[in-house]
Design a protein around this motif. Sequence first.
Motif, PDB file in Angstrom:
ATOM      1  N   PHE A 178      31.219  34.584  33.150  1.00 16.62           N
ATOM      2  CA  PHE A 178      30.290  35.287  34.043  1.00 16.62           C
ATOM      3  C   PHE A 178      30.016  36.678  33.495  1.00 16.62           C
ATOM      4  O   PHE A 178      30.556  37.050  32.451  1.00 16.62           O
ATOM      5  N   ALA A 179      29.172  37.422  34.216  1.00 19.81           N
ATOM      6  CA  ALA A 179      28.744  38.746  33.763  1.00 19.81           C
ATOM      7  C   ALA A 179      28.039  38.636  32.411  1.00 19.81           C
ATOM      8  O   ALA A 179      28.301  39.399  31.490  1.00 19.81           O
ATOM      9  N   ALA A 180      27.119  37.642  32.300  1.00 21.24           N
ATOM     10  CA  ALA A 180      26.395  37.375  31.053  1.00 21.24           C
ATOM     11  C   ALA A 180      27.370  37.044  29.927  1.00 21.24           C
ATOM     12  O   ALA A 180      27.311  37.616  28.843  1.00 21.24           O
ATOM     13  N   GLU A 181      28.277  36.121  30.215  1.00 23.89           N
ATOM     14  CA  GLU A 181      29.192  35.552  29.220  1.00 23.89           C
ATOM     15  C   GLU A 181      30.210  36.552  28.688  1.00 23.89           C
ATOM     16  O   GLU A 181      30.751  36.386  27.601  1.00 23.89           O
ATOM     17  N   GLY A 185      37.515  33.177  36.080  1.00 21.15           N
ATOM     18  CA  GLY A 185      38.867  32.902  36.557  1.00 21.15           C
ATOM     19  C   GLY A 185      39.194  33.876  37.668  1.00 21.15           C
ATOM     20  O   GLY A 185      38.463  34.857  37.890  1.00 21.15           O
ATOM     21  N   TYR A 186      40.302  33.602  38.341  1.00 22.90           N
ATOM     22  CA  TYR A 186      40.620  34.374  39.542  1.00 22.90           C
ATOM     23  C   TYR A 186      40.779  35.858  39.248  1.00 22.90           C
ATOM     24  O   TYR A 186      40.190  36.707  39.913  1.00 22.90           O
ATOM     25  N   ASP A 187      41.551  36.181  38.233  1.00 29.23           N
ATOM     26  CA  ASP A 187      41.844  37.600  38.017  1.00 29.23           C
ATOM     27  C   ASP A 187      40.590  38.387  37.632  1.00 29.23           C
ATOM     28  O   ASP A 187      40.341  39.467  38.179  1.00 29.23           O
ATOM     29  N   ASN A 188      39.805  37.839  36.716  1.00 35.94           N
ATOM     30  CA  ASN A 188      38.570  38.536  36.322  1.00 35.94           C
ATOM     31  C   ASN A 188      37.608  38.680  37.496  1.00 35.94           C
ATOM     32  O   ASN A 188      37.008  39.738  37.701  1.00 35.94           O
ATOM     33  N   LEU A 189      37.478  37.604  38.268  1.00 35.00           N
ATOM     34  CA  LEU A 189      36.480  37.610  39.336  1.00 35.00           C
ATOM     35  C   LEU A 189      36.865  38.566  40.474  1.00 35.00           C
ATOM     36  O   LEU A 189      36.012  39.274  41.022  1.00 35.00           O
ATOM     37  N   ARG A 190      38.149  38.613  40.804  1.00 37.07           N
ATOM     38  CA  ARG A 190      38.564  39.507  41.900  1.00 37.07           C
ATOM     39  C   ARG A 190      38.376  40.971  41.487  1.00 37.07           C
ATOM     40  O   ARG A 190      37.958  41.803  42.291  1.00 37.07           O
ATOM     41  N   ARG A 191      38.647  41.257  40.224  1.00 35.05           N
ATOM     42  CA  ARG A 191      38.442  42.630  39.756  1.00 35.05           C
ATOM     43  C   ARG A 191      36.960  42.965  39.727  1.00 35.05           C
ATOM     44  O   ARG A 191      36.529  44.077  40.030  1.00 35.05           O
ATOM     45  N   TRP A 192      36.145  41.971  39.352  1.00 36.81           N
ATOM     46  CA  TRP A 192      34.698  42.164  39.253  1.00 36.81           C
ATOM     47  C   TRP A 192      34.096  42.470  40.619  1.00 36.81           C
ATOM     48  O   TRP A 192      33.297  43.396  40.776  1.00 36.81           O
ATOM     49  N   ILE A 193      34.470  41.669  41.627  1.00 39.26           N
ATOM     50  CA  ILE A 193      33.892  41.854  42.959  1.00 39.26           C
ATOM     51  C   ILE A 193      34.302  43.218  43.526  1.00 39.26           C
ATOM     52  O   ILE A 193      33.521  43.899  44.171  1.00 39.26           O
ATOM     53  N   PHE A 194      35.523  43.630  43.224  1.00 42.21           N
ATOM     54  CA  PHE A 194      36.043  44.903  43.727  1.00 42.21           C
ATOM     55  C   PHE A 194      35.319  46.086  43.072  1.00 42.21           C
ATOM     56  O   PHE A 194      34.888  47.026  43.743  1.00 42.21           O
ATOM     57  N   ASN A 195      35.169  46.027  41.753  1.00 41.01           N
ATOM     58  CA  ASN A 195      34.569  47.159  41.040  1.00 41.01           C
ATOM     59  C   ASN A 195      33.947  46.690  39.729  1.00 41.01           C
ATOM     60  O   ASN A 195      34.517  46.865  38.653  1.00 41.01           O
ATOM     61  N   GLN A 201      42.190  43.232  48.692  1.00 37.19           N
ATOM     62  CA  GLN A 201      42.479  41.958  49.360  1.00 37.19           C
ATOM     63  C   GLN A 201      41.184  41.241  49.744  1.00 37.19           C
ATOM     64  O   GLN A 201      41.068  40.036  49.614  1.00 37.19           O
ATOM     65  N   GLN A 202      40.210  42.037  50.236  1.00 35.24           N
ATOM     66  CA  GLN A 202      38.923  41.420  50.608  1.00 35.24           C
ATOM     67  C   GLN A 202      38.217  40.859  49.378  1.00 35.24           C
ATOM     68  O   GLN A 202      37.630  39.771  49.427  1.00 35.24           O
ATOM     69  N   ALA A 203      38.282  41.602  48.271  1.00 35.15           N
ATOM     70  CA  ALA A 203      37.672  41.118  47.031  1.00 35.15           C
ATOM     71  C   ALA A 203      38.370  39.841  46.561  1.00 35.15           C
ATOM     72  O   ALA A 203      37.722  38.881  46.128  1.00 35.15           O
ATOM     73  N   ASP A 204      39.697  39.819  46.682  1.00 33.45           N
ATOM     74  CA  ASP A 204      40.473  38.632  46.287  1.00 33.45           C
ATOM     75  C   ASP A 204      40.010  37.408  47.075  1.00 33.45           C
ATOM     76  O   ASP A 204      39.859  36.315  46.523  1.00 33.45           O
ATOM     77  N   GLU A 205      39.783  37.634  48.377  1.00 30.04           N
ATOM     78  CA  GLU A 205      39.401  36.522  49.244  1.00 30.04           C
ATOM     79  C   GLU A 205      38.028  35.965  48.836  1.00 30.04           C
ATOM     80  O   GLU A 205      37.825  34.754  48.795  1.00 30.04           O
ATOM     81  N   ILE A 206      37.101  36.867  48.516  1.00 33.51           N
ATOM     82  CA  ILE A 206      35.763  36.404  48.105  1.00 33.51           C
ATOM     83  C   ILE A 206      35.845  35.663  46.773  1.00 33.51           C
ATOM     84  O   ILE A 206      35.204  34.616  46.576  1.00 33.51           O
ATOM     85  N   ALA A 207      36.671  36.180  45.861  1.00 35.44           N
ATOM     86  CA  ALA A 207      36.824  35.512  44.568  1.00 35.44           C
ATOM     87  C   ALA A 207      37.379  34.103  44.771  1.00 35.44           C
ATOM     88  O   ALA A 207      36.888  33.127  44.191  1.00 35.44           O
ATOM     89  N   ARG A 208      38.381  34.005  45.634  1.00 29.28           N
ATOM     90  CA  ARG A 208      38.990  32.708  45.920  1.00 29.28           C
ATOM     91  C   ARG A 208      37.949  31.762  46.536  1.00 29.28           C
ATOM     92  O   ARG A 208      37.835  30.601  46.145  1.00 29.28           O
TER      93      ARG A 208
END
Length: 393
Positions: free
Chosen positions: A308-311, A316-326, A358-365
Amino acid sequence: MLERTHRWRHAVITAAGVVAAAVVLASCGNSTGPKNDQNALRPAGPYANKILDLTKPFFWIAVVIGLAVVVATIYVAMRFREKPGEERAPTQTHGNTRLEVAWTIVPALILAVMAVPTIATVFDLAKKPAAATSIHVTVTARQWWWQFTYTDPNNGVETANELHIPVGVDIALTLQGPPPGSCPGPSCYQNGVIHSFWVPALNGKKDVVPGRHQFLKLKASKPGTYLGQCAEYCGLSHADMRLRVVAQSPADYQAWVQSQLKPLTPKALAKFDEYNKAWTCLACHSDEPKVAGAVGPNLTHLADRTKFAAEVYALGYDNLRRWIFNAPSMKAMEENPKDPLKPKVGMPNFSNVGMSQQQADEIARFLLCNTATDPNTNAMFSSQLQAAGQPGC
Ligand code: CUA
Protein backbone atom coordinates in the motif's frame (compact mmCIF):
# COMPACT_ATOMS: atom_id res chain seq x y z
CA MET A 1 65.47 12.06 -13.33
CA LEU A 2 62.59 14.49 -13.58
CA GLU A 3 61.64 12.89 -16.88
CA ARG A 4 61.42 9.52 -15.15
CA THR A 5 59.08 10.65 -12.34
CA HIS A 6 56.86 12.15 -15.00
CA ARG A 7 56.73 8.93 -16.91
CA TRP A 8 55.93 7.02 -13.72
CA ARG A 9 53.14 9.40 -12.85
CA HIS A 10 51.72 8.94 -16.34
CA ALA A 11 51.88 5.16 -16.03
CA VAL A 12 50.12 5.24 -12.65
CA ILE A 13 47.37 7.56 -13.91
CA THR A 14 46.85 5.40 -17.01
CA ALA A 15 46.69 2.21 -14.93
CA ALA A 16 44.21 3.81 -12.51
CA GLY A 17 42.08 4.92 -15.46
CA VAL A 18 42.08 1.42 -16.97
CA VAL A 19 41.11 -0.16 -13.62
CA ALA A 20 38.31 2.39 -13.09
CA ALA A 21 36.98 1.80 -16.62
CA ALA A 22 37.10 -1.97 -16.08
CA VAL A 23 35.14 -1.64 -12.83
CA VAL A 24 32.51 0.57 -14.46
CA LEU A 25 32.20 -1.67 -17.50
CA ALA A 26 31.99 -4.80 -15.32
CA SER A 27 28.61 -3.55 -14.06
CA CYS A 28 27.37 -3.87 -17.65
CA GLY A 29 28.91 -7.34 -17.90
CA ASN A 30 25.62 -9.22 -17.87
CA SER A 31 23.92 -8.03 -21.02
CA THR A 32 20.50 -8.55 -19.46
CA GLY A 33 21.27 -6.47 -16.40
CA PRO A 34 20.40 -6.97 -12.75
CA LYS A 35 17.28 -8.88 -11.76
CA ASN A 36 15.50 -5.92 -10.21
CA ASP A 37 12.10 -6.37 -11.89
CA GLN A 38 12.35 -2.88 -13.34
CA ASN A 39 14.53 -3.37 -16.32
CA ALA A 40 14.02 -2.36 -19.92
CA LEU A 41 16.70 -4.91 -20.86
CA ARG A 42 14.45 -7.73 -19.64
CA PRO A 43 11.33 -7.20 -21.73
CA ALA A 44 8.31 -9.36 -20.90
CA GLY A 45 6.07 -8.40 -23.76
CA PRO A 46 6.07 -7.46 -27.45
CA TYR A 47 6.14 -3.67 -26.99
CA ALA A 48 9.09 -3.62 -24.63
CA ASN A 49 10.75 -6.13 -26.98
CA LYS A 50 10.25 -3.79 -29.89
CA ILE A 51 12.01 -1.01 -28.02
CA LEU A 52 14.89 -3.29 -27.05
CA ASP A 53 15.18 -4.46 -30.68
CA LEU A 54 15.70 -0.84 -31.62
CA THR A 55 18.08 -0.13 -28.75
CA LYS A 56 20.50 -2.97 -29.46
CA PRO A 57 21.69 -2.05 -32.99
CA PHE A 58 21.73 1.65 -32.07
CA PHE A 59 23.91 0.89 -29.08
CA TRP A 60 26.46 -0.92 -31.26
CA ILE A 61 26.39 1.82 -33.91
CA ALA A 62 27.13 4.32 -31.12
CA VAL A 63 29.93 2.10 -29.78
CA VAL A 64 31.61 1.90 -33.22
CA ILE A 65 31.33 5.66 -33.79
CA GLY A 66 32.45 6.44 -30.24
CA LEU A 67 35.48 4.17 -30.50
CA ALA A 68 36.42 5.55 -33.92
CA VAL A 69 36.33 9.11 -32.56
CA VAL A 70 38.38 8.22 -29.46
CA VAL A 71 40.96 6.23 -31.43
CA ALA A 72 41.28 8.97 -34.06
CA THR A 73 41.68 11.62 -31.34
CA ILE A 74 44.40 9.62 -29.57
CA TYR A 75 46.16 8.92 -32.87
CA VAL A 76 46.18 12.59 -33.88
CA ALA A 77 47.34 13.68 -30.42
CA MET A 78 50.25 11.19 -30.44
CA ARG A 79 51.21 11.53 -34.08
CA PHE A 80 51.28 15.32 -34.22
CA ARG A 81 52.34 16.19 -30.72
CA GLU A 82 55.38 18.37 -30.16
CA LYS A 83 58.33 16.03 -29.72
CA PRO A 84 61.09 16.79 -27.17
CA GLY A 85 63.65 19.21 -28.53
CA GLU A 86 61.36 20.13 -31.39
CA GLU A 87 60.34 23.72 -31.72
CA ARG A 88 58.18 24.41 -34.71
CA ALA A 89 54.72 25.68 -35.46
CA PRO A 90 52.46 23.06 -37.09
CA THR A 91 51.59 23.50 -40.75
CA GLN A 92 48.74 25.99 -40.96
CA THR A 93 45.76 24.92 -43.08
CA HIS A 94 42.43 26.57 -43.68
CA GLY A 95 39.38 24.68 -44.85
CA ASN A 96 39.08 21.40 -46.70
CA THR A 97 35.93 21.25 -48.76
CA ARG A 98 36.04 17.51 -49.42
CA LEU A 99 36.55 16.67 -45.76
CA GLU A 100 33.86 19.09 -44.61
CA VAL A 101 31.31 17.77 -47.08
CA ALA A 102 32.17 14.21 -46.02
CA TRP A 103 31.74 14.81 -42.30
CA THR A 104 28.43 16.48 -42.92
CA ILE A 105 27.02 13.87 -45.27
CA VAL A 106 28.21 10.73 -43.47
CA PRO A 107 26.55 11.52 -40.09
CA ALA A 108 23.41 12.70 -41.92
CA LEU A 109 23.27 9.39 -43.77
CA ILE A 110 23.79 7.40 -40.56
CA LEU A 111 21.01 9.36 -38.83
CA ALA A 112 18.72 8.96 -41.83
CA VAL A 113 19.23 5.18 -41.76
CA MET A 114 18.57 5.09 -38.00
CA ALA A 115 15.44 7.22 -38.43
CA VAL A 116 13.68 4.55 -40.51
CA PRO A 117 13.24 1.88 -37.80
CA THR A 118 12.80 4.58 -35.14
CA ILE A 119 9.82 6.16 -36.88
CA ALA A 120 8.36 2.74 -37.67
CA THR A 121 8.60 1.80 -33.97
CA VAL A 122 7.10 5.09 -32.81
CA PHE A 123 4.11 4.59 -35.11
CA ASP A 124 3.76 0.92 -34.16
CA LEU A 125 3.67 1.73 -30.47
CA ALA A 126 1.17 4.53 -31.02
CA LYS A 127 -1.23 2.25 -32.90
CA LYS A 128 -4.32 1.60 -30.80
CA PRO A 129 -5.27 -2.07 -30.46
CA ALA A 130 -8.70 -3.21 -31.66
CA ALA A 131 -11.23 -2.35 -28.97
CA ALA A 132 -12.99 -5.70 -29.32
CA THR A 133 -9.93 -7.73 -28.35
CA SER A 134 -8.34 -5.44 -25.82
CA ILE A 135 -8.98 -4.30 -22.28
CA HIS A 136 -9.22 -0.63 -21.58
CA VAL A 137 -8.11 0.90 -18.31
CA THR A 138 -8.13 4.57 -17.38
CA VAL A 139 -5.10 5.45 -15.32
CA THR A 140 -5.41 8.54 -13.16
CA ALA A 141 -2.15 9.79 -11.76
CA ARG A 142 -2.64 11.20 -8.29
CA GLN A 143 -0.25 12.70 -5.81
CA TRP A 144 1.20 10.14 -5.11
CA TRP A 145 -0.51 6.98 -6.26
CA TRP A 146 -2.06 5.38 -9.33
CA GLN A 147 -5.80 4.94 -9.77
CA PHE A 148 -6.89 2.19 -12.17
CA THR A 149 -10.45 2.18 -13.55
CA TYR A 150 -11.37 -0.74 -15.83
CA THR A 151 -13.67 0.88 -18.34
CA ASP A 152 -13.95 -1.58 -21.24
CA PRO A 153 -15.25 -4.26 -20.92
CA ASN A 154 -17.21 -1.94 -18.73
CA ASN A 155 -16.85 -3.81 -15.45
CA GLY A 156 -15.83 -0.68 -13.57
CA VAL A 157 -13.26 -2.31 -11.30
CA GLU A 158 -11.63 0.44 -9.25
CA THR A 159 -8.26 -0.32 -7.79
CA ALA A 160 -5.01 1.34 -6.88
CA ASN A 161 -1.34 0.82 -7.69
CA GLU A 162 -1.68 -2.87 -8.63
CA LEU A 163 -2.86 -3.37 -12.18
CA HIS A 164 -4.03 -6.89 -12.96
CA ILE A 165 -3.93 -7.92 -16.60
CA PRO A 166 -4.38 -11.17 -18.51
CA VAL A 167 -1.33 -12.39 -20.47
CA GLY A 168 -1.38 -12.16 -24.25
CA VAL A 169 -4.07 -9.48 -24.30
CA ASP A 170 -3.59 -5.88 -25.35
CA ILE A 171 -4.19 -3.46 -22.51
CA ALA A 172 -5.05 0.02 -23.76
CA LEU A 173 -4.39 2.66 -21.14
CA THR A 174 -5.74 6.17 -21.12
CA LEU A 175 -3.45 8.21 -18.91
CA GLN A 176 -4.94 11.28 -17.31
CA GLY A 177 -4.62 13.72 -14.43
CA PRO A 178 -7.47 14.05 -11.92
CA PRO A 179 -10.51 14.92 -14.04
CA PRO A 180 -12.11 18.30 -13.27
CA GLY A 181 -14.77 17.95 -10.61
CA SER A 182 -13.51 14.55 -9.46
CA CYS A 183 -12.18 16.18 -6.35
CA PRO A 184 -13.38 19.54 -5.09
CA GLY A 185 -11.21 22.25 -3.66
CA PRO A 186 -7.59 23.20 -3.92
CA SER A 187 -6.33 19.68 -3.20
CA CYS A 188 -7.67 18.61 -6.61
CA TYR A 189 -5.77 21.32 -8.36
CA GLN A 190 -2.66 20.33 -6.49
CA ASN A 191 -3.18 16.73 -7.49
CA GLY A 192 -2.91 17.83 -11.09
CA VAL A 193 0.77 17.79 -11.89
CA ILE A 194 2.71 15.97 -14.59
CA HIS A 195 3.64 12.36 -13.85
CA SER A 196 5.04 9.63 -16.06
CA PHE A 197 3.81 6.05 -16.22
CA TRP A 198 6.57 3.50 -16.72
CA VAL A 199 6.67 -0.27 -16.48
CA PRO A 200 10.01 -0.97 -18.18
CA ALA A 201 9.37 -4.67 -18.82
CA LEU A 202 6.13 -3.96 -20.72
CA ASN A 203 6.62 -0.72 -22.67
CA GLY A 204 8.35 2.65 -22.68
CA LYS A 205 7.32 5.53 -20.48
CA LYS A 206 4.57 8.01 -21.18
CA ASP A 207 3.96 11.34 -19.50
CA VAL A 208 0.64 11.89 -17.77
CA VAL A 209 -0.37 15.48 -18.40
CA PRO A 210 -3.36 17.06 -16.61
CA GLY A 211 -6.00 18.16 -19.09
CA ARG A 212 -4.88 15.65 -21.69
CA HIS A 213 -5.58 12.01 -22.48
CA GLN A 214 -2.42 10.12 -23.36
CA PHE A 215 -2.43 6.64 -24.85
CA LEU A 216 -0.15 3.79 -23.86
CA LYS A 217 -0.55 0.06 -24.44
CA LEU A 218 0.84 -2.86 -22.49
CA LYS A 219 1.04 -6.54 -23.24
CA ALA A 220 2.68 -9.25 -21.17
CA SER A 221 3.66 -12.51 -22.84
CA LYS A 222 4.06 -14.50 -19.63
CA PRO A 223 2.53 -14.40 -16.16
CA GLY A 224 4.51 -12.46 -13.61
CA THR A 225 4.79 -9.30 -11.59
CA TYR A 226 6.29 -6.34 -13.35
CA LEU A 227 7.23 -3.31 -11.34
CA GLY A 228 7.10 0.28 -12.44
CA GLN A 229 7.12 3.76 -11.07
CA CYS A 230 6.45 7.36 -11.76
CA ALA A 231 9.22 8.66 -14.00
CA GLU A 232 8.55 12.38 -13.89
CA TYR A 233 9.26 14.49 -10.83
CA CYS A 234 5.87 15.28 -9.30
CA GLY A 235 6.53 16.66 -5.84
CA LEU A 236 7.43 15.42 -2.38
CA SER A 237 6.72 11.71 -2.79
CA HIS A 238 7.64 11.27 -6.44
CA ALA A 239 10.10 8.52 -5.53
CA ASP A 240 7.35 6.75 -3.59
CA MET A 241 4.86 6.62 -6.44
CA ARG A 242 5.35 3.06 -7.56
CA LEU A 243 3.15 0.48 -9.18
CA ARG A 244 3.04 -3.16 -10.12
CA VAL A 245 1.46 -4.99 -13.00
CA VAL A 246 0.29 -8.49 -12.17
CA ALA A 247 0.00 -10.52 -15.38
CA GLN A 248 -2.18 -13.59 -14.92
CA SER A 249 -3.70 -16.35 -16.99
CA PRO A 250 -7.02 -15.19 -18.50
CA ALA A 251 -8.93 -17.45 -16.07
CA ASP A 252 -7.10 -16.06 -13.02
CA TYR A 253 -7.66 -12.56 -14.32
CA GLN A 254 -11.41 -13.16 -14.70
CA ALA A 255 -11.55 -14.53 -11.16
CA TRP A 256 -9.74 -11.43 -9.92
CA VAL A 257 -12.22 -9.13 -11.71
CA GLN A 258 -15.15 -10.97 -10.12
CA SER A 259 -13.54 -10.76 -6.68
CA GLN A 260 -13.04 -7.02 -7.03
CA LEU A 261 -16.71 -6.48 -7.87
CA LYS A 262 -17.88 -8.09 -4.62
CA PRO A 263 -19.26 -5.56 -2.15
CA LEU A 264 -18.32 -5.58 1.52
CA THR A 265 -20.65 -7.44 3.86
CA PRO A 266 -23.46 -5.31 5.35
CA LYS A 267 -21.79 -5.72 8.75
CA ALA A 268 -18.48 -4.44 7.42
CA LEU A 269 -20.21 -1.53 5.68
CA ALA A 270 -21.94 -0.56 8.92
CA LYS A 271 -18.61 -0.62 10.76
CA PHE A 272 -16.99 1.42 7.99
CA ASP A 273 -19.77 3.96 8.41
CA GLU A 274 -18.94 4.24 12.09
CA TYR A 275 -15.28 4.94 11.35
CA ASN A 276 -16.35 7.40 8.68
CA LYS A 277 -18.49 9.32 11.16
CA ALA A 278 -15.48 9.70 13.44
CA TRP A 279 -12.72 10.31 10.89
CA THR A 280 -14.40 11.14 7.53
CA CYS A 281 -12.50 8.36 5.75
CA LEU A 282 -14.98 8.42 2.87
CA ALA A 283 -14.34 12.07 2.09
CA CYS A 284 -11.25 10.77 0.30
CA HIS A 285 -11.67 6.99 -0.01
CA SER A 286 -14.46 4.68 -1.13
CA ASP A 287 -15.81 1.47 0.37
CA GLU A 288 -17.89 0.39 -2.63
CA PRO A 289 -16.83 -1.47 -5.75
CA LYS A 290 -16.88 0.66 -8.93
CA VAL A 291 -16.82 3.90 -6.95
CA ALA A 292 -13.68 5.97 -7.07
CA GLY A 293 -12.47 7.69 -3.93
CA ALA A 294 -12.40 11.47 -4.29
CA VAL A 295 -8.65 11.72 -3.77
CA GLY A 296 -7.60 8.43 -2.14
CA PRO A 297 -7.65 4.78 -3.20
CA ASN A 298 -10.78 2.65 -3.16
CA LEU A 299 -10.50 0.54 0.00
CA THR A 300 -13.18 -2.08 -0.76
CA HIS A 301 -10.55 -4.75 -1.43
CA LEU A 302 -7.48 -3.17 0.06
CA ALA A 303 -6.44 -6.46 1.69
CA ASP A 304 -6.24 -8.15 -1.72
CA ARG A 305 -3.28 -5.97 -2.58
CA THR A 306 0.24 -6.90 -1.56
CA LYS A 307 1.44 -3.42 -0.75
CA PHE A 308 0.00 0.00 0.00
CA ALA A 309 0.93 3.68 -0.10
CA ALA A 310 1.77 3.27 -3.83
CA GLU A 311 3.71 0.04 -3.28
CA VAL A 312 5.95 1.52 -0.62
CA TYR A 313 4.86 -0.62 2.35
CA ALA A 314 4.01 -4.30 2.56
CA LEU A 315 0.38 -4.65 3.53
CA GLY A 316 0.36 -5.93 7.09
CA TYR A 317 -0.90 -5.09 10.54
CA ASP A 318 2.08 -3.18 11.84
CA ASN A 319 2.57 -1.00 8.76
CA LEU A 320 -1.13 -0.30 8.39
CA ARG A 321 -1.75 0.67 12.02
CA ARG A 322 1.18 3.08 11.92
CA TRP A 323 -0.04 4.47 8.60
CA ILE A 324 -3.58 5.17 9.80
CA PHE A 325 -2.23 6.82 12.96
CA ASN A 326 0.30 9.07 11.22
CA ALA A 327 0.71 8.56 7.48
CA PRO A 328 2.88 11.63 6.85
CA SER A 329 5.53 10.15 9.16
CA MET A 330 5.83 7.21 6.74
CA LYS A 331 5.58 8.97 3.39
CA ALA A 332 6.14 12.65 2.71
CA MET A 333 2.80 14.49 2.41
CA GLU A 334 1.89 18.14 2.24
CA GLU A 335 0.31 18.78 5.59
CA ASN A 336 -1.96 21.67 6.36
CA PRO A 337 -1.14 22.98 9.84
CA LYS A 338 -4.40 24.95 10.02
CA ASP A 339 -6.61 21.94 9.34
CA PRO A 340 -4.86 18.58 9.68
CA LEU A 341 -7.99 16.78 8.49
CA LYS A 342 -7.69 18.58 5.15
CA PRO A 343 -4.07 18.15 4.13
CA LYS A 344 -2.92 20.01 1.06
CA VAL A 345 -1.88 16.71 -0.49
CA GLY A 346 -2.06 13.21 0.95
CA MET A 347 -3.34 11.29 3.93
CA PRO A 348 -3.80 13.35 7.12
CA ASN A 349 -1.89 12.83 10.32
CA PHE A 350 -4.78 11.51 12.41
CA SER A 351 -2.70 11.48 15.59
CA ASN A 352 -2.92 15.28 15.38
CA VAL A 353 -6.71 15.32 15.46
CA GLY A 354 -7.30 13.11 18.45
CA MET A 355 -6.97 9.57 17.12
CA SER A 356 -5.30 7.23 19.60
CA GLN A 357 -2.95 4.45 18.52
CA GLN A 358 -5.54 1.95 19.83
CA GLN A 359 -8.19 3.45 17.54
CA ALA A 360 -5.79 3.27 14.59
CA ASP A 361 -5.01 -0.36 15.48
CA GLU A 362 -8.71 -1.18 15.44
CA ILE A 363 -9.22 0.36 11.99
CA ALA A 364 -6.18 -1.47 10.64
CA ARG A 365 -7.52 -4.73 12.02
CA PHE A 366 -10.94 -4.00 10.52
CA LEU A 367 -9.51 -3.31 7.06
CA LEU A 368 -7.26 -6.38 7.02
CA CYS A 369 -10.07 -8.67 8.20
CA ASN A 370 -12.87 -7.33 6.02
CA THR A 371 -11.46 -6.30 2.66
CA ALA A 372 -9.78 -9.53 1.47
CA THR A 373 -11.69 -11.73 -0.97
CA ASP A 374 -9.36 -14.70 -0.62
CA PRO A 375 -9.90 -16.84 2.52
CA ASN A 376 -6.14 -17.62 2.54
CA THR A 377 -5.40 -13.91 2.80
CA ASN A 378 -7.82 -13.67 5.71
CA ALA A 379 -6.13 -16.57 7.47
CA MET A 380 -2.73 -14.96 6.91
CA PHE A 381 -3.80 -11.63 8.43
CA SER A 382 -5.57 -13.48 11.24
CA SER A 383 -2.37 -15.18 12.36
CA GLN A 384 -0.46 -11.92 11.89
CA LEU A 385 -2.92 -10.16 14.19
CA GLN A 386 -2.73 -12.92 16.80
CA ALA A 387 1.06 -12.75 16.74
CA ALA A 388 0.69 -9.05 17.55
CA GLY A 389 -1.52 -9.87 20.55
CA GLN A 390 -4.76 -8.89 18.78
CA PRO A 391 -7.84 -11.02 18.28
CA GLY A 392 -7.75 -12.75 14.86
CA CYS A 393 -10.25 -12.04 12.12
CU1 CUA B 1 4.23 11.03 -9.96
CU2 CUA B 1 6.56 11.42 -10.04
